[in-house]
Design an enzyme around this catalytic site. Structure first.
Site, PDB file in Angstrom:
ATOM      1  CG  ASN A 119      16.715  46.213  24.312  1.00 19.87           C
ATOM      2  OD1 ASN A 119      17.897  46.532  24.162  1.00 19.87           O
ATOM      3  ND2 ASN A 119      15.710  46.874  23.752  1.00 19.87           N
ATOM      4  CE  LYS A 172      14.431  49.800  26.165  1.00 19.81           C
ATOM      5  NZ  LYS A 172      13.181  50.439  25.832  1.00 19.81           N
ATOM      6  CG  HIS A 215      13.628  47.804  20.103  1.00 20.71           C
ATOM      7  ND1 HIS A 215      13.337  49.094  20.483  1.00 20.71           N
ATOM      8  CD2 HIS A 215      13.346  47.015  21.171  1.00 20.71           C
ATOM      9  CE1 HIS A 215      12.910  49.080  21.744  1.00 20.71           C
ATOM     10  NE2 HIS A 215      12.905  47.829  22.180  1.00 20.71           N
ATOM     11  CD  GLU A 232      13.669  52.160  22.667  1.00 21.17           C
ATOM     12  OE1 GLU A 232      14.828  51.720  22.744  1.00 21.17           O
ATOM     13  OE2 GLU A 232      12.819  51.994  23.573  1.00 21.17           O
ATOM     14  CD  GLU A 264       9.816  44.682  22.601  1.00 28.22           C
ATOM     15  OE1 GLU A 264      10.142  44.433  23.765  1.00 28.22           O
ATOM     16  OE2 GLU A 264      10.482  45.413  21.859  1.00 28.22           O
ATOM     17  N   GLY A 271       8.484  51.046  27.938  1.00 23.94           N
ATOM     18  CA  GLY A 271       9.042  52.093  28.802  1.00 23.94           C
ATOM     19  C   GLY A 271       8.009  52.996  29.445  1.00 23.94           C
ATOM     20  CB  SER A 284       5.653  48.131  31.002  1.00 30.20           C
ATOM     21  OG  SER A 284       5.933  49.416  30.475  1.00 30.20           O
TER      22      SER A 284
HETATM   23  C1  PEP Z   1      12.131  47.011  25.148  1.00 28.61           C
HETATM   24  O1  PEP Z   1      12.888  47.963  25.030  1.00 28.61           O
HETATM   25  O2  PEP Z   1      12.198  46.059  24.347  1.00 28.61           O
HETATM   26  C2  PEP Z   1      11.149  47.044  26.237  1.00 28.61           C
HETATM   27  C3  PEP Z   1      10.223  46.135  26.248  1.00 28.61           C
HETATM   28  O3  PEP Z   1      11.298  48.033  27.182  1.00 28.61           O
HETATM   29  P1  PEP Z   1      10.560  48.130  28.627  1.00 28.61           P
HETATM   30  O4  PEP Z   1      10.609  46.755  29.236  1.00 28.61           O
HETATM   31  O5  PEP Z   1      11.357  49.130  29.376  1.00 28.61           O
HETATM   32  O6  PEP Z   1       9.155  48.547  28.365  1.00 28.61           O
END
Ligand code: PEP
Length: 259
Positions: free
Chosen positions: A12, A14, A99, A101, A171, A177, A217
């Protein structure tokens, strides 16, 4: 594991990489990551870069594409939005829905997520339903309650055949992040809870075939141990999917044999 549950490793991006940076990513990624038949690879670039990604993936049918969000209406006066049908026409096979965000920065509700899941199927896109608890909810012992509420709301009114066609991404918000990933045991526990509920909604066979990805992460260094956890059928990778070399390492991580 059924073939449908062959591991899915998805990036992803973003709000990163316009069309030129997208082309450059694939120029570097493709030689580092030869096609594999034992896993599915998917990329979620920004919508404006989807056609550049599709052009770069034309010689690599193993590299699948999706969008990060859709609106639930097929067309009309919805400035700034994107329909599932448009995304499909531009080369998307998947769409992320819900998601973290979208939920927590843009205020999407469980009901918005439900409408978007249904709209994805209408447009022949596979929804990747994202869900997960916030840190305060984990500390309050509410992980199960939160993720089941999100799942139940998202599949409410959805035919069983569509539930069986979902992908789920667990998630935890506190892991996205932050550099702090869930432990493989935490991920396995959440995935087991989700799979039990999926069986109640759509039956045991469907629940067994639905891939449940972990996200939060993920890095080249922790991908293999997360993929080895029970009930973890793949990874949704944010920050670490932006680097072609690093994401190729994640994409080539050891996975459980399917079959
Ligand atoms: C995501 O945005 O779905 C995500 C898991 O981000 P990150 O891997 O940066 O934590």
């Amino acid at each position: 594991m059924t073939p449908l549950r062959r591991p899915v490793i998805a990036g992803n991006w973003k709000m990163n990489k316009g069309p030129a940076a997208t082309r450059e990513f694939f120029r570097q990624f493709k030689p580092r990551c030869p096609a594999r038949t034992d896993r599915t690879l998917a990329f979620f670039p920004p919508a404006v870069s989807l056609m550049a990604a599709a052009e770069m993936a034309r010689d690599r049918p193993d590299l699948l594409l999706g969008v990060q969000n859709i609106y639930w209406k097929p067309e009309g006066a919805f400035t700034g939005e994107l329909s599932g049908a448009m995304a499909r026409e531009a080369g998307a096979r998947f769409t992320l829905v819900g998601h973290s965000e979208r939920r927590h920065v843009f205020g999407e509700s469980d009901d918005d997520v439900r409408r978007k899941v249904a709209a994805a199927f209408e447009a022949d896109l596979v929804p990747v339903l994202c869900l997960g608890e916030k840190l305060e909810e984990r500390k309050a012992g509410q992980v199960e309650a939160v993720i089941l509420r999100q799942l139940d709301a998202a599949v409410s009114g959805l035919p069983e055949a569509h539930i069986a066609g979902l992908l789920i991404a667990y998630e935890p918000v506190w892991a996205i992040g932050t550099g702090v990933n869930a432990t493989p045991a935490d991920a396995a526990a959440a995935h087991a809870v989700l799979r039990r509920r999926l069986a109640e909604h759509a039956g045991e066979d469907a629940a067994r075939s639905i891939p449940i990805l972990y996200g939060g992460s993920v890095k080249p260094e922790n991908a293999t141990e997360l993929l080895a956890a029970a009930d973890v059928d793949g990874l949704l990778v944010g920050g670490a999917s932006l680097d072609p070399g690093g994401f190729a390492r994640i994409a080539l991580s050891e996975v459980r044999a399917s079959g």
